[in-house]
Design a protein around this motif. Sequence first.
Motif, PDB file in Angstrom:
ATOM      1  N   MET A 274       2.682   1.913 -11.611  1.00  0.00           N
ATOM      2  CA  MET A 274       3.492   2.478 -10.560  1.00  0.00           C
ATOM      3  C   MET A 274       4.644   1.528 -10.252  1.00  0.00           C
ATOM      4  SD  MET A 274       0.906   4.460  -8.092  1.00  0.00           S
ATOM      5  CE  MET A 274       1.758   5.986  -8.262  1.00  0.00           C
TER       6      MET A 274
ATOM      7  N   SER B 183       7.767   0.196  -7.534  1.00  0.00           N
ATOM      8  CA  SER B 183       8.039   0.056  -6.102  1.00  0.00           C
ATOM      9  C   SER B 183       9.491   0.331  -5.735  1.00  0.00           C
ATOM     10  CB  SER B 183       7.643  -1.343  -5.627  1.00  0.00           C
ATOM     11  OG  SER B 183       8.402  -2.316  -6.320  1.00  0.00           O
TER      12      SER B 183
ATOM     13  N   LYS C 214       8.686  10.643  -7.814  1.00  0.00           N
ATOM     14  CA  LYS C 214       7.587  10.681  -6.839  1.00  0.00           C
ATOM     15  C   LYS C 214       6.242  10.404  -7.511  1.00  0.00           C
ATOM     16  CE  LYS C 214       8.909  14.662  -4.913  1.00  0.00           C
ATOM     17  NZ  LYS C 214       8.933  15.835  -4.007  1.00  0.00           N
TER      18      LYS C 214
ATOM     19  N   ALA D 257       4.937   3.826  -6.326  1.00  0.00           N
ATOM     20  CA  ALA D 257       3.807   3.146  -5.689  1.00  0.00           C
ATOM     21  C   ALA D 257       3.813   3.455  -4.198  1.00  0.00           C
ATOM     22  CB  ALA D 257       3.922   1.635  -5.907  1.00  0.00           C
ATOM     23  N   PRO D 258       2.643   3.371  -3.557  1.00  0.00           N
ATOM     24  CA  PRO D 258       2.618   3.545  -2.103  1.00  0.00           C
ATOM     25  C   PRO D 258       3.592   2.559  -1.441  1.00  0.00           C
ATOM     26  CG  PRO D 258       0.395   3.470  -2.995  1.00  0.00           C
ATOM     27  CD  PRO D 258       1.321   3.105  -4.116  1.00  0.00           C
ATOM     28  N   ASP D 259       4.303   3.027  -0.451  1.00  0.00           N
ATOM     29  CA  ASP D 259       5.297   2.233   0.276  1.00  0.00           C
ATOM     30  C   ASP D 259       6.499   1.839  -0.583  1.00  0.00           C
ATOM     31  OD1 ASP D 259       3.755   2.307   2.629  1.00  0.00           O
ATOM     32  OD2 ASP D 259       2.570   0.594   1.930  1.00  0.00           O
ATOM     33  N   GLY D 260       6.659   2.477  -1.726  1.00  0.00           N
ATOM     34  CA  GLY D 260       7.814   2.203  -2.577  1.00  0.00           C
ATOM     35  C   GLY D 260       9.050   2.946  -2.077  1.00  0.00           C
ATOM     36  N   GLN D 261      10.172   2.660  -2.703  1.00  0.00           N
ATOM     37  CA  GLN D 261      11.445   3.276  -2.306  1.00  0.00           C
ATOM     38  C   GLN D 261      12.072   4.011  -3.476  1.00  0.00           C
ATOM     39  OE1 GLN D 261      14.346   0.857  -0.279  1.00  0.00           O
ATOM     40  NE2 GLN D 261      16.023   2.171  -0.922  1.00  0.00           N
TER      41      GLN D 261
ATOM     42  N   ASP E 240       9.740   9.523   1.983  1.00  0.00           N
ATOM     43  CA  ASP E 240       9.642   8.356   2.858  1.00  0.00           C
ATOM     44  C   ASP E 240      10.441   7.216   2.248  1.00  0.00           C
ATOM     45  OD1 ASP E 240       7.949   9.743   4.550  1.00  0.00           O
ATOM     46  OD2 ASP E 240       6.142   9.053   3.509  1.00  0.00           O
ATOM     47  N   ASN E 241      11.144   6.484   3.074  1.00  0.00           N
ATOM     48  CA  ASN E 241      11.837   5.279   2.630  1.00  0.00           C
ATOM     49  C   ASN E 241      12.861   5.562   1.527  1.00  0.00           C
ATOM     50  OD1 ASN E 241      12.375   2.550   2.842  1.00  0.00           O
ATOM     51  ND2 ASN E 241      10.791   1.952   1.383  1.00  0.00           N
TER      52      ASN E 241
END
Length: 140
Positions: A1, A3, A25, A29-33, A75-76
């Motif tokens: 994944m 980031s 998407k 990765a989780p919390d990625g941009q 998100d982000n």
Amino acid sequence: MYSNILVTVAYEGGKDAAPSLEIAKALLAPDGQITLIHVMEPAPVFAISYLPEGWREEMRGAIEADMARMAEGLDNAAIVVAEGDAAHEVLEHARAQRVDCIVISSHRPGTQSLLLGSTASKVVARAQCAVHVARRPPAK
């Protein structure tokens, strides 16, 4: 994944950024941009005197609004509109922002694009990070 993913957005006929966004998407990765980037090429010198005053700002505003719509629900997310050579600007942004994956769409190459090169082939050849090429079916 990954980031920090950069997704190229082209406004040429038949190009749709939605498949590239879906790929980004899935790779994020989780919390990625995810950053969407479009590069406006300079207007040809011979055409500038025929363009209305403020055309560049109006075009940039329309592109930014459309890209903001594409980024809704992410998100982000961030959007970038640059000017210049598309491959150079994508690669420079990726380097400067420490992008770890670029998602770029590409049509199935024909003889002309193989001889002249394309933005996607330049990015693949020169990127210092992973590049995921989203193939598009040939125009009918």
